[in-house]
Design a protein around this motif. Structure first.
Motif, PDB file in Angstrom:
ATOM      1  N   SER A 191      36.678  75.811  73.331  1.00  0.00           N
ATOM      2  CA  SER A 191      36.198  76.211  72.002  1.00  0.00           C
ATOM      3  C   SER A 191      35.185  75.218  71.424  1.00  0.00           C
ATOM      4  O   SER A 191      34.854  75.310  70.255  1.00  0.00           O
ATOM      5  N   HIS A 225      44.857  82.744  76.214  1.00  0.00           N
ATOM      6  CA  HIS A 225      43.710  82.922  75.314  1.00  0.00           C
ATOM      7  C   HIS A 225      43.173  84.347  75.342  1.00  0.00           C
ATOM      8  O   HIS A 225      42.754  84.875  74.309  1.00  0.00           O
ATOM      9  N   ASP A 255      39.736  84.343  70.341  1.00  0.00           N
ATOM     10  CA  ASP A 255      38.601  83.564  69.831  1.00  0.00           C
ATOM     11  C   ASP A 255      37.386  83.786  70.735  1.00  0.00           C
ATOM     12  O   ASP A 255      37.452  83.484  71.936  1.00  0.00           O
ATOM     13  N   ARG A 308      34.685  82.131  71.010  1.00  0.00           N
ATOM     14  CA  ARG A 308      34.199  80.884  71.611  1.00  0.00           C
ATOM     15  C   ARG A 308      35.042  80.501  72.819  1.00  0.00           C
ATOM     16  O   ARG A 308      34.507  80.014  73.829  1.00  0.00           O
TER      17      ARG A 308
END
Length: 1504
Positions: free
Chosen positions: A384, A441, A448, A450
């Motif tokens: 990130s 993730h 997210d 990113r």
């Protein structure tokens, strides 16, 4: 003369050392060897001087000495070598480099150890004395050197001495080092030596640790003996983060831990060393990562096991500190620092893993800790953090995994290792943990973006490494092209070979992906791709679709597509027909469906998936899909089928809605240019494309789109208010330009004409001149050309040209326009007319009708005249010509009132109205009328008439007569006969007499105009008689030119010359600030007086004016002229100041001849050099202005630019001051050489010249660039390259007139008084001299050097026996003197900072001249060029005269060794009664005063 009697200062030493170096270069070796006994003592002193320039010059001179004497230096070597080594370690790099160069010149690399060995004791003695005995007060004299300078020298010598010990050890052989160990142990055992490690100066500390490194490397036994003091001094100093100290500290740390095995027994590592290391690592090395972190892995390799116990805790703390440093404040702001920390961290991770590969429990804990607690958390943070992603982390981790695979034997070329199982387990644990992290993730609904991009980036790096591995395998396995085996793969590959089929790809994949690494990568990608597809299908997650596109971009392999197809099969429960190629199936069933979704806006990533899918298709499949797409859009048949739909309401409403949306978004500045540009391109195509001369869409919708564009453009009142809507206006311009140029008869649409009118109005109101305004003008030209060319156009009511004419007239008659607005409006109409003329001829009815509409009616003309002030109203005119000429003349009369009137006058003049409309005036008829009425007109102003009582009508009548006569002289002189010329000249002289009698009436503006026009007529007559071509003068009446020259010129200027004095007299207008001061009249008179002949000035009829006690040799008329006009130079009226300057400038070259041979009051017995004052009246006003300038510029430093308000009191004072100097320099330049020396001596003694230069460097701008230059100018023009034109009339250049004049005066001083400028520059303080040199080198020296060289080229001066040539590129002048059997060649080199630097004279060829005489002549020429105030040619002429005198038998003066004196040009006349030698008087005076004796310099007998 012994050295102690010399004035020892920096300038003297510097010059002396430079001269010594030159002497060593020029003299013979035998002569130079005589210096060696004295050189050692001098060198040891000045090689450590405070001034770094002296130290550098000393080493350069030493090199010349070494090159000259070679082996003869050996006897002095021991006394020199200590300070020579010290100088090679000087903290001033140029000095150290010069010393090293001298050392290399003296000894070859093979001989250097022998030389050092020969002098090793003496070298160490010098260094030890400085390190152990000397202090700041013993190295420098406290009585003459400041505390700061003493301390600076002490620190410098300490640093050099420590580095000198290092250099000594590095150059000695091992046996010589062993011989010095006893002496070195005395140094190292000293307590004072160890204090240098904590010295307050970082230079000393850095040098101390560098010396420690040398001791560890070359004398390990000595170091081990002092380990108790050495180890704490080094290991406990790692927190010294000064940029000078940290690199040598860490180098010393590595040397200590390598050289002293028991170093940790002298230092408590856990309490002393490691806490400092942890703190340093947590702060990222405090900005010094580049010097610190590369040393960490070597340090880890040298740490013993007992120091790091327990190992798990140690390594955990170590890597945690490094991880913290990676995110420290300094590391996150510097990409280079961050990259170095990452590289060091991964390097240490790999090292620790390799050091712990056994299956012991302790080592397994270390491996687990590194993977789970250090590496994986670091990668998770990087997912990130784009800053770390852009660094080398992903590449280094991938490289580490490859190395682990090699250790595990998973690569074909790798050998089987004993610890293979450990690395296999290590890889399995890593991939298992990182896969869980990736899934965690990705398997989130609100993942997210990113982090998803970070995962894709990490996997992409891995795929790039796979590509490289596969390339190597393919090359090694067979000889086919790499393209055959590289197909399944990676982003960015483009090949012309046919794409393999799916079965071929699968078999190839089996060949290339046999390694565990490849299998891991594809397993992870397949698992993540499946997760993405689930989220896209079930939750329509756009971010997962983007992530899937990124994955497929890097991993477009059949395995991945097969996984995605299987996922679809399970979802559809096997009901879907699957294609043989999984990529084709995925393209059909998934990607195309996503692409056709209505609510989808961003399709870029979906298109990327199409290309990823096609990369796994065969050539046939790819061609098939492309051909299907292209066939669907080709042919008239398809177009005819779609015609009804294209012209229908569905598409039309959509396009109209798109246009409205684009205009709305553009007006609110919410759309991005890149996004909306595609939509605007679509609108442009829609309105411009035609088929069978018909619009593709419905005409109704086309007109509505144009109306919308017109309405949007109309909301932009002007381009200056466009602001953020400029992109919108630009897009509309592109659409309109395409529409006007592509569609015939486009302006038959009413909305199109309205759009074109709006575009014209914007161009006619635009004053910005930006790229957008140019685009609007281009659109307007295109539209008008299309209108006139493609249509049977007529100017009808409501049409474009009719509307333009009405709008322009409304702007002119009702809108208050400023000068800029009027100019822009006229240029827009002019461009419109030129565009029409480019299409049709000048007699076109279109143009005639348009110009008729632009002309005012009689009613409008009457209204315009009524709006003028009553005093300028005239009878009505009935033609354009008379109206415009009247407007031009009215503006000229009023141009010194409101500034707006002057601006309009310039505008009308620029349009050429005066020249273009004069042909409409009936000149011959008017001339006959004036001549027949001359008898009555002569009695309008009788003698002694008071013009203040004459009516304005009578004055204006005479004014108009003068104007008409001026026009006749300029344009129609051949029309006049003899009687008419008599009438003109007598009338002019009569009017001038009336002006001279009515100076007190100049408060009346009509009288001022009368005088101005009279002066203008005189100017026209002067210009006519002096510059008319011969063919015109031949047509004049006989004897007219003679009468003008012999009679009228004298009558005119006898009257004119008195007028400035009378106007500014005590009883007329003594103050220029009075409201009624006749400034305009002075300006007109000044223009006329600039044509005054020199004869009228030197034989003037002014009233005699003398000053008591004034010393002058001038005749009475010239003395009166100077005394009358010089006091008016600072008068606060610029036209008067410039006029006086131009008049006196003509006289100045004539004045030196009245001073004869110089100061006759001086006799040969006077010991000092004679001086002579320039004209006393000029010097008096110069002194007055100088005092005023001192007060005005008192607060300005040299080098700063003093801004002076134009035409203020200060401006007038400084202008008078600079003009006075300009006159003085003209006088000086016109003087012969011997008088020039006397005048220069006067300026030097009086101090006027020094003050002038200080004032000039406050008045010249820092960047004297000539205003008004374009960007495309190749060579920048400056105030020094452009000549100064001092015009009497007020011009636009008054703002930068004073800076330009200051630059002109400075250029004249360096050109005509170079020696005085050089002397002044050398006497200034360092700050001033540096500023002067920088400015002169940049702006003046190139121009002056080029002029000096070119003057040699173009010189017409011929010398007997001497020729002079010049080389422009090298700034050289070559003089060749030959007489009988003697031949001399001298090369004169101009320095870069000429004339501040001294001109060098180099020897060329010589034949028949003794060496000593040759040197004397070179010295004489150098002296003349350095000390004479003149050009190079004048210096050469003086030198040639001196040589000629020598050959004529006149002996040299035995003091200056020259026949002609260098400054006053006198011959040796004072002879000694004893030795009969003759000397110059000035040379004797200097000899007597400097030696304090009255003896002959040659025979030492008393001089009588």
């Amino acid at each position: 003369m012994c050295p102690s009697s010399l004035c020892i200062n920096c300038v003297c030493w510097f010059q002396a050392v430079q001269d010594f170096g030159s002497m060593c270069q020029e003299r013979d070796a035998e002569e130079v060897k005589g210096v060696l006994p004295y050189w050692s003592r001098i060198y040891c002193k000045i090689s450590v001087d405070h001034d770094r320039r002296i130290r550098e010059a000393t080493q350069l001179a030493f090199e010349q000495l070494v090159l000259k004497v070679r082996r003869s230096l050996a006897p002095c070597l021991k006394s020199l070598m200590g300070h020579w080594i010290l100088s090679q370690c000087d903290t001033y790099s140029p000095a150290a480099s010069a010393a090293c160069q001298a050392f290399k010149a003296a000894f070859s690399p093979a001989k250097q150890p022998e030389a050092i060995s020969f002098c090793k004791e003496e070298i160490l003695n010098v260094l030890q004395v400085i390190l152990l005995k000397e202090t700041a007060d013993t190295l420098s004299d406290p009585r003459s050197v400041t505390v700061e300078e003493r301390e600076s020298k002490y620190v410098r010598l300490l640093t050099s001495s420590l580095l000198g010990v290092k250099k000594l050890l590095s150059l000695l052989l091992q046996d010589d080092r062993a011989a010095l160990e006893e002496r070195l142990s005395h140094l190292v055992s000293s307590t004072r030596f160890w204090k240098y490690g904590k010295h307050k100066s970082p230079q000393v500390r850095g040098a101390f640790f560098e010396m420690v490194c040398a001791l560890c490397e070359f004398t390990p036994a000595l170091v081990q003996a002092e380990a108790a003091r050495l180890c704490p001094a080094v290991l406990l100093s790692i927190d010294d983060t000064d940029p000078v100290v940290l690199p040598p500290v860490w180098e010393a740390v590595l040397h200590v831990v390598s050289t002293i095995p028991d170093c940790w027994t002298h230092v408590n590592a856990k309490k002393g060393f490691f806490p400092k290391l942890w703190a340093l690592l947590k702060e990222g090395g405090k900005g010094m990562a580049k010097a610190l972190h590369p040393n960490l892995m070597p340090l880890l390799s040298k740490l013993p096991h007992e120091v790091t116990e327990p190992n798990v805790d140690f390594y955990s703390t170590f890597f945690s500190a490094m991880n913290s440093g990676l995110f420290s404040e300094r590391a996150v702001t510097s990409s280079s620092e961050n990259a170095i920390i990452v590289a060091a961290l991964v390097e240490c991770l790999r090292f620790v893993i390799l050091q712990n590969t056994k299956e012991e429990e302790d080592q397994e804990k270390i491996r687990t800790m590194i993977i789970c607690q250090q590496l994986l958390p670091l990668l998770e943070k990087a997912l990130s953090d784009s800053f770390i992603q852009n660094g080398p982390l992903f590449f280094l981790v991938t490289e580490m995994l490859i190395s682990w695979e090699k250790w595990a034997g998973l690569h074909a070329e790798s050998e089987v290792k004993d610890n293979k199982v450990v690395f296999e387990r290590l890889l399995a644990d890593f991939w298992e943990d990182i896969t869980l992290m990736f899934v965690r993730h990705v398997d989130e609904e609100e993942a997210d973006p990113r982090a998803l991009e970070g995962i894709a980036a990490l996997l992409k790096v891995g795929s790039l490494y796979l590509k490289n591995v596969h390339k190597k395998k393919s090359v090694r396995m067979h000889f086919s092209k790499p393209d055959d085996t590289e197909r399944p793969g990676v982003e960015g590959e483009v090949t012309e070979k046919a794409t393999p089929t799916a079965s071929e790809l699968m078999s190839e994949k089996a060949t290339l992906t046999g390694s565990l690494q490849t299998q891991h990568f594809e397993d992870v990608v397949c698992q993540l791709a499946q997760l993405c597809l689930v989220h896209v299908n079930e939750k329509q997650s756009e971010r997962h679709l983007v992530f899937l596109s990124l994955l497929l971009r890097s991993f477009h392999t059949p395995t991945v597509f097969s996984t995605l197809v299987e996922q679809d099969e399970r979802r559809a429960k096997g009901s879907v027909e699957v294609s043989k190629n999984p990529a084709v199936h995925f393209l059909h069933e998934r990607v195309l469906l996503w692409l056709t979704e209505k609510e989808r806006r961003d399709t870029e990533h979906v298109v990327e998936m199409i290309f990823s899918s096609l990369s796994c298709c065969s050539q046939q499949e790819t061609t098939h899909y492309v051909s299907l797409s292209s066939k669907a859009c080709a042919g008239d048949k398809v177009l005819s089928c779609c015609s009804e739909w294209l012209k229908g309401s569905v598409l039309g409403e959509q396009l109209l809605g798109l246009t409205e949306e684009l205009c709305k978004l553009g007006s609110s500045s919410r759309s991005s240019t890149s996004t909306s540009s595609h939509s605007w391109t679509l609108i442009s195509l829609v309105v411009s494309q035609r088929h069978n001369n018909e619009s593709l869409i419905g005409e109704v919708y086309l007109e509505k789109i144009i109306e919308k564009l017109h309405a949007t453009l109309s909301e932009t009142k002007s381009l200056s208010d466009a602001g953020n809507t400029e992109p919108l206006v630009s897009f509309i311009c592109d659409v309109a330009s395409t529409f006007f140029s592509s569609v015939r008869e486009c302006l038959q649409l009413l909305s199109a004409e309205e759009l074109l009118l709006t575009v014209f109005q914007l161009t006619a109101q635009d004053q910005t001149h930006t790229h957008l305004s140019e685009k609007l003008k281009a659109v307007c030209r295109t539209g008008v050309q299309s209108m006139v060319q493609h249509c049977d156009y007529e100017v009808k009511e409501g049409g474009f040209l009719h509307s333009v004419a009405l709008w322009v007239m409304k702007q002119l008659l009702t809108v208050p326009l400023d000068i800029k607005g009027l100019q822009v409006l006229v240029l827009a109409v002019q461009s419109l007319v030129e565009t029409i003329l480019s299409v049709c001829d000048q007699a076109s009815p279109i143009l005639t009708h348009f110009l008729t509409l632009l002309s005012p009616s009689q009613t409008e003309w009457t209204k315009i005249r009524q709006d003028l002030p009553p005093q300028v109203s005239k009878p009505e005119h009935h033609t354009w010509a008379t109206e415009l000429l009247y407007a031009l003349q009215w503006c000229k009369e009023m141009k010194f009132s409101p500034s707006i009137i002057a601006a309009y006058h310039h505008l009308l003049t620029d349009w050429g109205l005066s020249d273009g409309l004069n042909s409409h005036v009936p000149k011959k008829t008017l001339l006959e009328t004036l001549y027949t009425r001359w008898g009555g007109l002569m009695f309008v102003f009788p003698k002694n008439c008071d013009l203040s009582k004459v009516t304005a009508e009578q004055l204006n009548l005479n004014v108009e007569m003068m104007r008409f006569l001026s026009s006749l002289v300029t344009r129609y002189s051949t029309v006049l006969g003899g009687n008419q010329w008599d009438f003109l000249l007598c009338a002019m002289l009569a009017w001038l007499e009336t002006c001279s009698e009515n100076v007190s009436s100049l408060w009346n503006p009509w009288v001022q105009i009368f005088m101005c026009e009279n002066a203008a007529l005189i100017v026209k007559l002067n210009q006519f008689f002096t510059s008319s071509p011969p063919d015109i003068l031949e047509k004049l009446p006989k004897d007219l030119a003679g009468e003008w020259r012999d009679f009228f010129v004298e009558g005119i200027y006898s009257l004119l010359l008195r007028l400035p004095v009378n106007i500014t007299g005590d009883y007329t207008f003594p103050e220029s600030d009075e409201p009624v001061f006749p400034l305009v009249a002075l300006e007109a008179l000044g223009s006329a007086l600039t044509y005054i002949p020199l004869q009228q000035l030197t034989h003037n009829s002014l009233s005699a004016r003398f000053i008591a006690d004034q010393k002058t040799n001038l005749p009475l008329p010239l003395q009166t002229l100077m005394n009358t006009f010089c006091p008016l130079l600072p008068f606060k009226a610029r036209p008067l100041q410039i006029t006086i300057y131009h008049m006196l400038e003509k006289v100045m070259p004539q004045l030196p001849e009245y001073d004869g041979d110089g100061d006759s009051n001086k006799s040969d017995d006077d010991r000092d050099e004679p001086c002579l004052s320039p004209p006393a009246s000029l010097m008096a006003i110069l002194s007055t202005c100088e005092e005023l300038c001192d007060n005005i510029l008192a607060g300005v430093q040299v080098g700063e630019f003093a801004v002076v308000q134009p035409l203020s009191v200060e401006y007038s004072c400084i202008l008078g001051y600079l003009l006075a100097w300009k006159l003085l320099l003209t006088f000086f330049k016109s003087s012969p050489s011997h008088l020039r020396a006397h005048y220069a001596q006067y300026l030097k003694r009086s101090g006027h010249f020094n003050k002038l230069l200080l004032h000039l460097f406050k008045l010249m701008p820092e960047n004297p660039v000539y205003p008004g230059q374009g960007v495309e100018t190749k060579e920048t023009r400056t105030f020094f390259t452009e000549s100064l034109s001092l015009a009497v009339d007020m011009t636009d250049t008054v703002e930068w007139e004073l800076p330009h004049l200051a630059c002109s005066v400075y250029y004249s001083t360096v050109q005509d008084l170079p020696a005085m400028v050089r002397l002044w520059w050398n006497s200034q303080e360092k700050r001033v001299s540096a500023a002067v040199e920088k400015f002169t080198m940049k702006y003046v020296s190139p121009v002056l050097s080029a002029q000096e060289v070119s003057s040699v080229h173009s010189s017409t001066q011929m010398f007997d026996s001497m020729t002079v040539k010049a080389r422009s590129a090298a700034r050289e002048v070559i003089a060749t003197y030959s007489v009988d059997d003697i031949f001399i060649e001298l090369v004169i080199q101009l320095p870069q900072n000429y004339p501040l630097g001294a001109i060098t004279v180099e020897s060329g060829r010589r034949v028949g001249v003794a060496v000593q005489q040759w040197r004397n002549w070179m010295l004489q020429l150098s002296t003349y060029l350095t000390h004479q105030n003149g050009s190079i040619m004048e210096g050469l002429a003086l030198w040639k005269n001196n040589v000629d005198k020598r050959f004529e038998g006149i002996e040299d003066c035995m003091i200056c060794f020259s026949v002609i004196h260098g400054s006053n040009y006198s011959l040796p006349k004072k002879g000694c009664r004893t030795c009969k030698k003759k000397f110059h008087s000035a040379c004797l005076y200097k000899w007597f005063t400097s030696s304090n004796k009255s003896t002959c310099p040659l025979c030492r007998e008393t001089f009588f």
